[in-house]
Design a protein around this motif. Structure first.
Motif, PDB file in Angstrom:
ATOM      1  N   ARG A  65      28.374   3.819 127.348  1.00 47.91           N
ATOM      2  CA  ARG A  65      29.739   3.341 127.074  1.00 47.91           C
ATOM      3  C   ARG A  65      30.462   3.084 128.403  1.00 47.91           C
ATOM      4  O   ARG A  65      30.419   3.898 129.313  1.00 47.91           O
ATOM      5  CB  ARG A  65      30.492   4.365 126.234  1.00 47.91           C
ATOM      6  N   ASP A  66      31.136   1.927 128.501  1.00 46.24           N
ATOM      7  CA  ASP A  66      31.797   1.535 129.742  1.00 46.24           C
ATOM      8  C   ASP A  66      32.812   2.575 130.196  1.00 46.24           C
ATOM      9  O   ASP A  66      33.567   3.130 129.392  1.00 46.24           O
ATOM     10  CB  ASP A  66      32.511   0.193 129.574  1.00 46.24           C
ATOM     11  N   TYR A  97      37.136  13.131 123.251  1.00 50.72           N
ATOM     12  CA  TYR A  97      36.246  11.995 123.540  1.00 50.72           C
ATOM     13  C   TYR A  97      37.088  10.881 124.168  1.00 50.72           C
ATOM     14  O   TYR A  97      38.184  10.590 123.670  1.00 50.72           O
ATOM     15  CB  TYR A  97      35.576  11.501 122.276  1.00 50.72           C
ATOM     16  N   SER A 146      40.373   3.392 131.684  1.00 52.37           N
ATOM     17  CA  SER A 146      40.062   4.576 130.866  1.00 52.37           C
ATOM     18  C   SER A 146      40.266   5.858 131.667  1.00 52.37           C
ATOM     19  O   SER A 146      40.794   6.847 131.138  1.00 52.37           O
ATOM     20  CB  SER A 146      38.643   4.496 130.305  1.00 52.37           C
ATOM     21  N   SER A 192      37.572   6.907 125.186  1.00 48.88           N
ATOM     22  CA  SER A 192      37.177   5.535 124.799  1.00 48.88           C
ATOM     23  C   SER A 192      36.329   5.515 123.541  1.00 48.88           C
ATOM     24  O   SER A 192      35.358   4.742 123.434  1.00 48.88           O
ATOM     25  CB  SER A 192      36.414   4.849 125.949  1.00 48.88           C
ATOM     26  N   LEU A 193      36.678   6.346 122.592  1.00 47.98           N
ATOM     27  CA  LEU A 193      35.977   6.390 121.316  1.00 47.98           C
ATOM     28  C   LEU A 193      36.576   5.372 120.356  1.00 47.98           C
ATOM     29  O   LEU A 193      37.794   5.334 120.150  1.00 47.98           O
ATOM     30  CB  LEU A 193      36.081   7.790 120.710  1.00 47.98           C
ATOM     31  N   ARG A 194      35.733   4.511 119.758  1.00 47.58           N
ATOM     32  CA  ARG A 194      36.222   3.519 118.808  1.00 47.58           C
ATOM     33  C   ARG A 194      36.651   4.203 117.514  1.00 47.58           C
ATOM     34  O   ARG A 194      36.018   5.157 117.053  1.00 47.58           O
ATOM     35  CB  ARG A 194      35.157   2.471 118.510  1.00 47.58           C
ATOM     36  N   ASP A 195      37.705   3.706 116.894  1.00 48.25           N
ATOM     37  CA  ASP A 195      38.157   4.234 115.616  1.00 48.25           C
ATOM     38  C   ASP A 195      37.139   3.927 114.517  1.00 48.25           C
ATOM     39  O   ASP A 195      36.474   2.907 114.550  1.00 48.25           O
ATOM     40  CB  ASP A 195      39.507   3.621 115.229  1.00 48.25           C
ATOM     41  N   TYR A 204      32.563  11.501 127.855  1.00 47.69           N
ATOM     42  CA  TYR A 204      32.762  10.076 128.152  1.00 47.69           C
ATOM     43  C   TYR A 204      31.417   9.414 128.436  1.00 47.69           C
ATOM     44  O   TYR A 204      30.422  10.074 128.745  1.00 47.69           O
ATOM     45  CB  TYR A 204      33.678   9.913 129.365  1.00 47.69           C
TER      46      TYR A 204
END
Length: 393
Positions: free
Chosen positions: A359-360, A388, A365, A390-393, A354
């Protein structure tokens, strides 16, 4: 008598340094730790300390100068971050193997690449096996308190090892918080004078530092270094007890937050622990038995004590703010799993990566992590054990 102040984490560390009044500070600037030597240089210029400040040409030079000064018998400190620590890599091992109690203020920042100046723990975790004591701070108050205690731990006769006091870059280093400072005299009395047994400038006891270790001696030197590091665990507790008597602020090897009856536990390091506590409070209000174990002392790793603290947890989340690239777990996950295995405890352990590169990390989260743990317990389906967050797609 305590002094109420509003300081950033960097200011708090620099203030602790001023109150300690070390003999030597070599330093080279790097974001986000630059303010620490900047503030301290102003203390030197204003005559508030009588420290020899050495503006060197690189971080490698900073640690090399620190080694030389400490070997000569001078109490020495420095500060760095990220690639600055990476540039020190070679001499980090030299400082530890020579048993030199240098204090390093490390402001955690992602190592390149990709190029990034925000917080994660890749710098200190990359150096976790260099033989240094590592203590982590959740907030500005802890950063200050930990640094005040640092020399008492590092310089103890049964330890004599370098120590790094870590805090999260920009999150605590630059954020301003209300904290309580000790009076200058209280810090000076608590830390005491540095009286090394052996040092290069002692003409009555000639010695060499950093001599070549032949095959007959190298392993024994490493084992002696390990024993000293193990000794640091009890010394850390002893120093914390004295500090609590002075300030009322209690520290241990780690902090347990609503962990006693927790079925679902999170293990975490640094500033995100505060966010996790908010998530826990909200979930506890819903009747969910969740809790936190926040690591303070990472090296030496208090394995037995951590295993005992997590004994009753059904499912555990280990939160790593760095990537180890083994595809199985991060540094914290590996340590916790090993501790549990060695005590024959078999809870489900899920490792989350994380907060990389800043990354926030939000209450939402971290709440989702606890929801994952509850679901795993209810369905008995662990799914992917290395995730992982809060991983962006």
């Amino acid at each position: 008598m305590s002094i109420r102040e509003r300081l950033s984490g960097n200011e708090a560390i620099a203030t602790a340094m001023r109150q300690i009044n070390p003999d030597v500070m070599p330093a080279f600037p790097i974001t986000p730790s630059t303010e620490i030597p900047q503030y301290f240089a102003s203390f030197v210029a204003n005559g508030q300390v009588d420290t020899e400040f050495i503006p060197v040409e690189s971080e490698h030079s900073a640690m090399s100068a620190a080694i030389g000064a400490e070997a000569a018998g001078a109490r020495t400190l420095t500060a760095t971050s990220s690639c600055g620590m990476a540039f020190m890599w070679e001499v980090l091992y030299v400082a530890a193997s020579n048993r030199l109690p240098i204090a390093l203020a490390l402001v955690n920042r992602a190592l390149s690449g990709p190029i990034n100046i925000n917080c994660d723990h890749s710098d200190s975790m990359g150096a976790r096996d260099a033989g240094w004591i590592q203590i982590y701070s959740e907030n500005n108050q802890e950063a200050y308190d930990n640094f005040v205690q640092a020399y008492r731990i590092a310089e103890h006769p049964s330890v004599r090892l370098p120590i790094m006091i870590c805090q999260d870059g920009f999150i605590t280093s630059h954020a301003v918080e209300n904290i309580e400072l000790l009076e200058d005299k209280e810090v000076k009395n608590f830390v005491g004078e540095y009286n090394p047994e052996s040092y290069l400038l002692n003409s009555k006891q000639p010695m060499s530092v950093g001599a070549y270790a032949t095959v007959a001696f190298a392993m024994e030197a490493k084992r002696a270094q390990l024993e000293a590091l193990k000794n640091a665990k009890q010394v850390t507790l002893d120093v914390a007890k004295e500090f609590a008597e002075l300030t009322g602020r209690k520290y241990g090897l780690f902090e347990e937050y609503k962990l006693d009856d927790a079925d679902y536990a999170m293990v975490i390091i640094g500033s995100s622990a505060g966010t996790a506590k908010d998530a826990i409070d909200a979930l506890r209000a819903e009747g969910k038995k969740v809790g936190l174990l926040k690591i303070r002392l990472f090296r030496p790793f208090p394995a037995e004590e951590i295993a005992e603290a997590l004994r009753n947890a059904k499912v555990i989340a280990c939160m790593d703010r760095t990537e180890s690239y083994n595809g199985q777990c991060g540094p914290l996950g590996a340590e916790v799993k090993s501790a549990l295995f060695n005590t024959r405890l078999t809870p489900e352990v899920i490792n989350y990566v994380y907060g990389l590169g800043g990354r926030d990390v939000t209450v939402e989260s971290l709440t989702s992590v606890f929801e994952d743990l509850i679901k795993i317990d209810e369905t008995k389906d662990t799914g992917e054990k290395y995730r992982y967050l809060s991983l962006r797609d």
